[in-house]
Design a protein around this motif. Structure first.
Motif, PDB file in Angstrom:
ATOM      1  N   THR A  31       2.106  -0.177 -16.983  1.00 42.29           N
ATOM      2  CA  THR A  31       2.051   1.218 -16.556  1.00 42.29           C
ATOM      3  C   THR A  31       0.847   1.388 -15.651  1.00 42.29           C
ATOM      4  O   THR A  31      -0.188   0.744 -15.850  1.00 42.29           O
ATOM      5  N   ALA A  32       0.978   2.225 -14.659  1.00 42.47           N
ATOM      6  CA  ALA A  32      -0.129   2.470 -13.731  1.00 42.47           C
ATOM      7  C   ALA A  32      -0.208   3.966 -13.424  1.00 42.47           C
ATOM      8  O   ALA A  32       0.790   4.679 -13.497  1.00 42.47           O
ATOM      9  N   SER A  33      -1.392   4.421 -13.094  1.00 45.74           N
ATOM     10  CA  SER A  33      -1.571   5.817 -12.686  1.00 45.74           C
ATOM     11  C   SER A  33      -1.848   5.865 -11.193  1.00 45.74           C
ATOM     12  O   SER A  33      -2.543   5.002 -10.645  1.00 45.74           O
ATOM     13  N   ILE A  34      -1.276   6.836 -10.532  1.00 41.40           N
ATOM     14  CA  ILE A  34      -1.494   7.024  -9.093  1.00 41.40           C
ATOM     15  C   ILE A  34      -2.838   7.700  -8.874  1.00 41.40           C
ATOM     16  O   ILE A  34      -3.093   8.787  -9.403  1.00 41.40           O
ATOM     17  N   ARG A  35      -3.704   7.055  -8.100  1.00 39.39           N
ATOM     18  CA  ARG A  35      -5.023   7.623  -7.789  1.00 39.39           C
ATOM     19  C   ARG A  35      -4.992   8.435  -6.497  1.00 39.39           C
ATOM     20  O   ARG A  35      -5.681   9.442  -6.364  1.00 39.39           O
ATOM     21  N   SER A  36      -4.219   7.941  -5.535  1.00 37.73           N
ATOM     22  CA  SER A  36      -4.192   8.608  -4.227  1.00 37.73           C
ATOM     23  C   SER A  36      -2.896   8.270  -3.508  1.00 37.73           C
ATOM     24  O   SER A  36      -2.259   7.258  -3.803  1.00 37.73           O
ATOM     25  N   VAL A  37      -2.509   9.132  -2.586  1.00 38.39           N
ATOM     26  CA  VAL A  37      -1.323   8.907  -1.761  1.00 38.39           C
ATOM     27  C   VAL A  37      -1.680   9.238  -0.324  1.00 38.39           C
ATOM     28  O   VAL A  37      -2.233  10.312  -0.046  1.00 38.39           O
ATOM     29  N   GLN A  38      -1.384   8.327   0.587  1.00 38.03           N
ATOM     30  CA  GLN A  38      -1.652   8.575   2.002  1.00 38.03           C
ATOM     31  C   GLN A  38      -0.417   8.254   2.821  1.00 38.03           C
ATOM     32  O   GLN A  38       0.270   7.259   2.590  1.00 38.03           O
ATOM     33  N   GLN A  39      -0.145   9.107   3.783  1.00 39.56           N
ATOM     34  CA  GLN A  39       1.011   8.949   4.654  1.00 39.56           C
ATOM     35  C   GLN A  39       0.558   8.407   5.995  1.00 39.56           C
ATOM     36  O   GLN A  39      -0.434   8.850   6.573  1.00 39.56           O
ATOM     37  N   SER A  40       1.294   7.403   6.510  1.00 36.43           N
ATOM     38  CA  SER A  40       0.948   6.821   7.807  1.00 36.43           C
ATOM     39  C   SER A  40       2.220   6.374   8.502  1.00 36.43           C
ATOM     40  O   SER A  40       3.314   6.394   7.930  1.00 36.43           O
ATOM     41  N   ALA A  41       2.079   5.958   9.762  1.00 40.41           N
ATOM     42  CA  ALA A  41       3.228   5.497  10.544  1.00 40.41           C
ATOM     43  C   ALA A  41       3.318   3.989  10.473  1.00 40.41           C
ATOM     44  O   ALA A  41       2.319   3.280  10.592  1.00 40.41           O
ATOM     45  N   GLY A  42       4.540   3.493  10.271  1.00 41.03           N
ATOM     46  CA  GLY A  42       4.782   2.061  10.277  1.00 41.03           C
ATOM     47  C   GLY A  42       5.838   1.725  11.303  1.00 41.03           C
ATOM     48  O   GLY A  42       6.443   2.613  11.911  1.00 41.03           O
ATOM     49  N   SER A  43       6.052   0.428  11.505  1.00 40.81           N
ATOM     50  CA  SER A  43       7.067   0.013  12.472  1.00 40.81           C
ATOM     51  C   SER A  43       7.695  -1.291  12.032  1.00 40.81           C
ATOM     52  O   SER A  43       7.153  -2.012  11.190  1.00 40.81           O
ATOM     53  N   THR A  44       8.834  -1.614  12.591  1.00 38.78           N
ATOM     54  CA  THR A  44       9.482  -2.883  12.317  1.00 38.78           C
ATOM     55  C   THR A  44       8.692  -4.006  12.988  1.00 38.78           C
ATOM     56  O   THR A  44       7.804  -3.752  13.808  1.00 38.78           O
ATOM     57  N   ALA A  45       9.009  -5.246  12.642  1.00 43.06           N
ATOM     58  CA  ALA A  45       8.259  -6.391  13.159  1.00 43.06           C
ATOM     59  C   ALA A  45       8.274  -6.453  14.684  1.00 43.06           C
ATOM     60  O   ALA A  45       7.296  -6.851  15.317  1.00 43.06           O
ATOM     61  N   ASP A  46       9.382  -6.028  15.288  1.00 41.16           N
ATOM     62  CA  ASP A  46       9.467  -6.076  16.754  1.00 41.16           C
ATOM     63  C   ASP A  46       8.939  -4.804  17.411  1.00 41.16           C
ATOM     64  O   ASP A  46       8.938  -4.680  18.634  1.00 41.16           O
ATOM     65  N   GLY A  47       8.492  -3.847  16.574  1.00 41.20           N
ATOM     66  CA  GLY A  47       7.934  -2.616  17.110  1.00 41.20           C
ATOM     67  C   GLY A  47       8.964  -1.658  17.669  1.00 41.20           C
ATOM     68  O   GLY A  47       8.613  -0.660  18.303  1.00 41.20           O
ATOM     69  N   ALA A  48      10.248  -1.920  17.435  1.00 38.52           N
ATOM     70  CA  ALA A  48      11.299  -1.091  18.037  1.00 38.52           C
ATOM     71  C   ALA A  48      11.530   0.207  17.275  1.00 38.52           C
ATOM     72  O   ALA A  48      11.925   1.209  17.861  1.00 38.52           O
ATOM     73  N   THR A  49      11.304   0.192  15.977  1.00 34.42           N
ATOM     74  CA  THR A  49      11.588   1.363  15.147  1.00 34.42           C
ATOM     75  C   THR A  49      10.358   1.777  14.373  1.00 34.42           C
ATOM     76  O   THR A  49       9.682   0.941  13.765  1.00 34.42           O
ATOM     77  N   PHE A  50      10.069   3.071  14.396  1.00 38.35           N
ATOM     78  CA  PHE A  50       8.931   3.605  13.661  1.00 38.35           C
ATOM     79  C   PHE A  50       9.434   4.366  12.435  1.00 38.35           C
ATOM     80  O   PHE A  50      10.520   4.942  12.448  1.00 38.35           O
ATOM     81  N   HIS A  51       8.632   4.353  11.386  1.00 38.51           N
ATOM     82  CA  HIS A  51       9.013   5.051  10.165  1.00 38.51           C
ATOM     83  C   HIS A  51       7.750   5.473   9.426  1.00 38.51           C
ATOM     84  O   HIS A  51       6.634   5.070   9.769  1.00 38.51           O
ATOM     85  N   THR A  52       7.916   6.264   8.391  1.00 39.42           N
ATOM     86  CA  THR A  52       6.794   6.746   7.603  1.00 39.42           C
ATOM     87  C   THR A  52       6.541   5.813   6.424  1.00 39.42           C
ATOM     88  O   THR A  52       7.470   5.381   5.751  1.00 39.42           O
ATOM     89  N   VAL A  53       5.275   5.486   6.185  1.00 38.47           N
ATOM     90  CA  VAL A  53       4.882   4.649   5.060  1.00 38.47           C
ATOM     91  C   VAL A  53       3.963   5.460   4.155  1.00 38.47           C
ATOM     92  O   VAL A  53       3.027   6.103   4.623  1.00 38.47           O
ATOM     93  N   TYR A  54       4.250   5.414   2.859  1.00 39.54           N
ATOM     94  CA  TYR A  54       3.403   6.084   1.878  1.00 39.54           C
ATOM     95  C   TYR A  54       2.627   5.007   1.114  1.00 39.54           C
ATOM     96  O   TYR A  54       3.214   4.115   0.494  1.00 39.54           O
ATOM     97  N   SER A  55       1.319   5.070   1.194  1.00 41.13           N
ATOM     98  CA  SER A  55       0.453   4.103   0.524  1.00 41.13           C
ATOM     99  C   SER A  55      -0.143   4.740  -0.727  1.00 41.13           C
ATOM    100  O   SER A  55      -0.820   5.765  -0.643  1.00 41.13           O
ATOM    101  N   HIS A  56       0.112   4.130  -1.882  1.00 43.69           N
ATOM    102  CA  HIS A  56      -0.335   4.671  -3.156  1.00 43.69           C
ATOM    103  C   HIS A  56      -1.410   3.766  -3.750  1.00 43.69           C
ATOM    104  O   HIS A  56      -1.156   2.587  -4.026  1.00 43.69           O
TER     105      HIS A  56
END
Length: 236
Positions: A183-208
Protein backbone atom coordinates in the motif's frame (compact mmCIF):
# COMPACT_ATOMS: atom_id res chain seq x y z
CA UNK A 1 6.64 17.74 -7.30
CA UNK A 2 8.24 14.70 -5.68
CA UNK A 3 11.77 15.32 -6.94
CA UNK A 4 14.43 12.63 -6.68
CA UNK A 5 16.60 13.20 -3.63
CA UNK A 6 20.26 13.91 -4.16
CA UNK A 7 22.46 10.83 -4.18
CA UNK A 8 24.32 10.95 -0.88
CA UNK A 9 26.76 8.44 0.57
CA UNK A 10 28.03 8.56 4.12
CA UNK A 11 31.76 8.61 4.75
CA UNK A 12 33.64 5.41 3.98
CA UNK A 13 35.03 3.45 6.89
CA UNK A 14 37.52 0.59 6.94
CA UNK A 15 36.31 -2.63 8.58
CA UNK A 16 37.36 -6.23 9.19
CA UNK A 17 36.32 -9.11 6.95
CA UNK A 18 34.24 -10.66 9.74
CA UNK A 19 32.17 -7.47 10.01
CA UNK A 20 30.59 -8.21 6.62
CA UNK A 21 29.11 -11.44 8.00
CA UNK A 22 29.32 -13.03 4.54
CA UNK A 23 27.45 -16.29 4.03
CA UNK A 24 28.21 -18.92 1.40
CA UNK A 25 25.80 -18.36 -1.49
CA UNK A 26 25.70 -14.57 -1.28
CA UNK A 27 25.66 -12.77 -4.65
CA UNK A 28 28.55 -10.42 -5.40
CA UNK A 29 29.51 -7.88 -8.02
CA UNK A 30 32.93 -8.37 -9.57
CA UNK A 31 34.67 -6.09 -12.05
CA UNK A 32 38.17 -5.52 -13.33
CA UNK A 33 40.11 -2.68 -11.70
CA UNK A 34 42.32 -2.42 -14.78
CA UNK A 35 39.69 -0.84 -17.04
CA UNK A 36 38.50 2.77 -17.10
CA UNK A 37 34.92 1.59 -17.72
CA UNK A 38 34.78 -1.92 -16.27
CA UNK A 39 31.92 -4.28 -17.04
CA UNK A 40 30.03 -5.45 -13.96
CA UNK A 41 29.57 -9.21 -13.60
CA UNK A 42 27.69 -11.20 -10.99
CA UNK A 43 29.08 -14.15 -9.12
CA UNK A 44 28.47 -16.18 -5.95
CA UNK A 45 30.64 -16.78 -2.89
CA UNK A 46 31.22 -20.53 -2.55
CA UNK A 47 33.79 -20.49 0.27
CA UNK A 48 36.72 -18.79 1.98
CA UNK A 49 39.53 -19.34 4.45
CA UNK A 50 40.07 -16.21 6.60
CA UNK A 51 43.43 -14.64 5.92
CA UNK A 52 44.16 -16.92 2.95
CA UNK A 53 41.72 -16.90 0.00
CA UNK A 54 38.17 -16.57 -1.37
CA UNK A 55 36.41 -18.98 -3.72
CA UNK A 56 33.88 -17.57 -6.20
CA UNK A 57 31.87 -19.05 -9.01
CA UNK A 58 33.14 -18.09 -12.45
CA UNK A 59 30.76 -15.50 -13.97
CA UNK A 60 28.65 -16.68 -16.89
CA UNK A 61 30.92 -14.70 -19.18
CA UNK A 62 33.74 -17.26 -19.01
CA UNK A 63 36.26 -14.78 -20.39
CA UNK A 64 35.32 -12.12 -17.83
CA UNK A 65 38.26 -12.81 -15.50
CA UNK A 66 41.78 -14.08 -16.05
CA UNK A 67 44.60 -15.24 -13.81
CA UNK A 68 46.63 -12.39 -12.33
CA UNK A 69 43.86 -9.84 -12.92
CA UNK A 70 43.16 -7.23 -10.24
CA UNK A 71 39.46 -7.01 -9.44
CA UNK A 72 37.01 -5.06 -7.31
CA UNK A 73 34.31 -6.89 -5.33
CA UNK A 74 31.09 -5.30 -4.05
CA UNK A 75 28.74 -6.87 -1.52
CA UNK A 76 25.28 -5.55 -0.61
CA UNK A 77 24.12 -5.94 2.97
CA UNK A 78 21.20 -4.12 4.58
CA UNK A 79 21.74 -0.40 4.13
CA UNK A 80 25.47 -0.68 3.44
CA UNK A 81 27.72 -1.59 0.54
CA UNK A 82 31.09 -3.26 1.16
CA UNK A 83 33.88 -2.84 -1.40
CA UNK A 84 37.31 -4.43 -1.53
CA UNK A 85 40.11 -5.12 -3.98
CA UNK A 86 41.58 -8.53 -4.68
CA UNK A 87 43.55 -10.47 -7.26
CA UNK A 88 42.59 -13.54 -9.27
CA UNK A 89 45.25 -16.05 -8.24
CA UNK A 90 43.82 -18.94 -10.26
CA UNK A 91 40.98 -19.77 -12.65
CA UNK A 92 40.07 -23.41 -12.04
CA UNK A 93 37.90 -25.23 -14.58
CA UNK A 94 38.18 -28.90 -13.53
CA UNK A 95 36.91 -30.88 -11.79
CA UNK A 96 34.85 -27.86 -10.67
CA UNK A 97 34.87 -24.32 -12.06
CA UNK A 98 35.72 -21.49 -9.68
CA UNK A 99 37.90 -18.43 -9.14
CA UNK A 100 40.55 -18.45 -6.41
CA UNK A 101 41.05 -14.89 -5.13
CA UNK A 102 43.55 -13.41 -2.73
CA UNK A 103 42.10 -12.60 0.68
CA UNK A 104 41.30 -8.86 0.91
CA UNK A 105 43.58 -6.72 3.04
CA UNK A 106 41.36 -3.64 3.14
CA UNK A 107 37.56 -3.40 3.08
CA UNK A 108 35.51 -0.22 2.76
CA UNK A 109 31.97 0.19 4.09
CA UNK A 110 29.70 2.78 2.47
CA UNK A 111 26.41 3.74 4.09
CA UNK A 112 23.63 4.88 1.78
CA UNK A 113 20.76 7.04 2.92
CA UNK A 114 17.19 5.82 2.72
CA UNK A 115 16.11 8.74 0.49
CA UNK A 116 18.48 7.88 -2.38
CA UNK A 117 16.46 7.48 -5.59
CA UNK A 118 17.46 5.76 -8.80
CA UNK A 119 15.95 5.97 -12.26
CA UNK A 120 13.67 3.10 -13.18
CA UNK A 121 11.29 2.09 -15.93
CA UNK A 122 9.24 -0.58 -14.18
CA UNK A 123 5.66 -1.56 -15.03
CA UNK A 124 3.38 -1.36 -12.00
CA UNK A 125 -0.20 -2.47 -11.40
CA UNK A 126 -2.49 -0.05 -9.58
CA UNK A 127 -5.10 -2.27 -7.96
CA UNK A 128 -8.74 -1.26 -7.63
CA UNK A 129 -10.52 -3.27 -4.94
CA UNK A 130 -10.15 -6.97 -4.08
CA UNK A 131 -10.64 -8.25 -7.64
CA UNK A 132 -7.14 -9.20 -8.97
CA UNK A 133 -8.37 -8.64 -12.53
CA UNK A 134 -9.35 -5.05 -11.77
CA UNK A 135 -6.22 -2.93 -12.13
CA UNK A 136 -4.56 -0.14 -14.13
CA UNK A 137 -1.05 -0.29 -15.59
CA UNK A 138 1.39 2.51 -14.88
CA UNK A 139 5.16 3.10 -14.78
CA UNK A 140 7.55 3.51 -11.85
CA UNK A 141 9.81 6.27 -13.17
CA UNK A 142 12.13 6.26 -10.17
CA UNK A 143 12.29 4.37 -6.90
CA UNK A 144 13.87 4.51 -3.44
CA UNK A 145 13.62 2.46 -0.25
CA UNK A 146 10.76 4.62 0.96
CA UNK A 147 8.79 5.51 -2.16
CA UNK A 148 8.62 6.05 -5.90
CA UNK A 149 7.40 8.25 -8.72
CA UNK A 150 4.45 6.73 -10.62
CA UNK A 151 3.58 8.05 -14.09
CA UNK A 152 0.09 7.53 -15.55
CA UNK A 153 -2.15 8.84 -18.30
CA UNK A 154 -4.92 9.65 -15.76
CA UNK A 155 -4.69 10.83 -12.16
CA UNK A 156 -4.79 8.11 -9.51
CA UNK A 157 -6.14 10.42 -6.83
CA UNK A 158 -5.08 13.40 -4.78
CA UNK A 159 -2.54 14.00 -2.03
CA UNK A 160 -3.26 11.81 0.98
CA UNK A 161 -5.13 9.08 -0.92
CA UNK A 162 -4.07 5.43 -0.47
CA UNK A 163 -3.43 3.09 -3.40
CA UNK A 164 -2.53 -0.61 -3.65
CA UNK A 165 0.31 -1.38 -6.07
CA UNK A 166 2.18 -4.40 -7.41
CA UNK A 167 5.53 -4.48 -9.21
CA UNK A 168 8.30 -6.98 -9.90
CA UNK A 169 12.02 -6.76 -9.12
CA UNK A 170 14.87 -9.10 -9.93
CA UNK A 171 16.31 -10.72 -6.79
CA UNK A 172 20.03 -11.11 -7.45
CA UNK A 173 20.48 -13.38 -4.41
CA UNK A 174 18.17 -16.08 -5.82
CA UNK A 175 18.40 -14.98 -9.48
CA UNK A 176 14.61 -14.84 -9.83
CA UNK A 177 11.82 -12.29 -10.21
CA UNK A 178 9.92 -11.35 -7.05
CA UNK A 179 6.52 -9.67 -7.03
CA UNK A 180 6.09 -6.94 -4.41
CA UNK A 181 2.64 -5.92 -3.20
CA UNK A 182 2.23 -2.89 -0.97
CA UNK A 183 0.00 0.00 0.00
CA UNK A 184 1.24 3.50 -0.73
CA UNK A 185 0.03 7.02 -0.01
CA UNK A 186 0.05 9.75 -2.64
CA UNK A 187 2.23 12.67 -1.55
CA UNK A 188 1.91 14.85 -4.63
CA UNK A 189 0.48 14.93 -8.14
CA UNK A 190 1.91 16.94 -11.02
CA UNK A 191 0.61 17.28 -14.55
CA UNK A 192 3.00 17.64 -17.49
CA UNK A 193 3.19 17.10 -21.25
CA UNK A 194 4.59 13.89 -22.67
CA UNK A 195 5.15 12.57 -26.16
CA UNK A 196 5.64 9.34 -28.05
CA UNK A 197 9.16 8.12 -28.80
CA UNK A 198 9.09 9.68 -32.27
CA UNK A 199 7.68 12.94 -30.92
CA UNK A 200 4.66 12.73 -33.22
CA UNK A 201 1.96 12.61 -30.55
CA UNK A 202 1.68 14.64 -27.37
CA UNK A 203 -0.32 13.63 -24.32
CA UNK A 204 -0.77 14.48 -20.65
CA UNK A 205 1.31 12.68 -18.01
CA UNK A 206 0.41 12.64 -14.33
CA UNK A 207 3.38 12.10 -12.03
CA UNK A 208 2.53 10.86 -8.53
CA UNK A 209 5.03 10.97 -5.69
CA UNK A 210 4.16 8.06 -3.40
CA UNK A 211 5.37 6.65 -0.07
CA UNK A 212 5.46 2.90 0.58
CA UNK A 213 3.72 1.70 3.74
CA UNK A 214 4.01 -2.02 4.41
CA UNK A 215 6.64 -3.80 2.30
CA UNK A 216 7.56 -7.13 3.88
CA UNK A 217 11.03 -7.37 5.41
CA UNK A 218 12.29 -9.92 2.85
CA UNK A 219 11.04 -7.77 -0.02
CA UNK A 220 12.56 -4.67 1.59
CA UNK A 221 15.99 -6.31 1.29
CA UNK A 222 15.35 -7.06 -2.39
CA UNK A 223 14.33 -3.43 -2.93
CA UNK A 224 17.47 -2.26 -1.11
CA UNK A 225 19.68 -4.38 -3.32
CA UNK A 226 17.91 -3.20 -6.49
CA UNK A 227 18.39 0.46 -5.54
CA UNK A 228 22.03 0.03 -4.54
CA UNK A 229 22.99 -2.11 -7.51
CA UNK A 230 21.37 0.33 -9.92
CA UNK A 231 23.14 3.23 -8.23
CA UNK A 232 26.55 1.57 -8.24
CA UNK A 233 26.30 0.27 -11.80
CA UNK A 234 25.67 3.84 -12.98
CA UNK A 235 28.63 5.08 -10.92
CA UNK A 236 31.14 2.63 -12.44
Amino acid sequence: MNKPAAIVMTKKSSIDFEDMNLQVGVRLQIMSSQSATPAVHYTTLIGFVPGEYLLLKIPQESSAMSEGENVIIRVFSGVSVFTFSSKVESVVTAPRAFLLLAFPSSIQKVGLRKAVRVKANLPVKIKNGPDPQNFKMATLSDISLSGALVSTARPLGTSGDLIDIEFTLRDQASDRDVTINTTASIRSVQQSAGSTADGATFHTVYSHGINFHDIQAANQVILQNFVYETLLVHRT
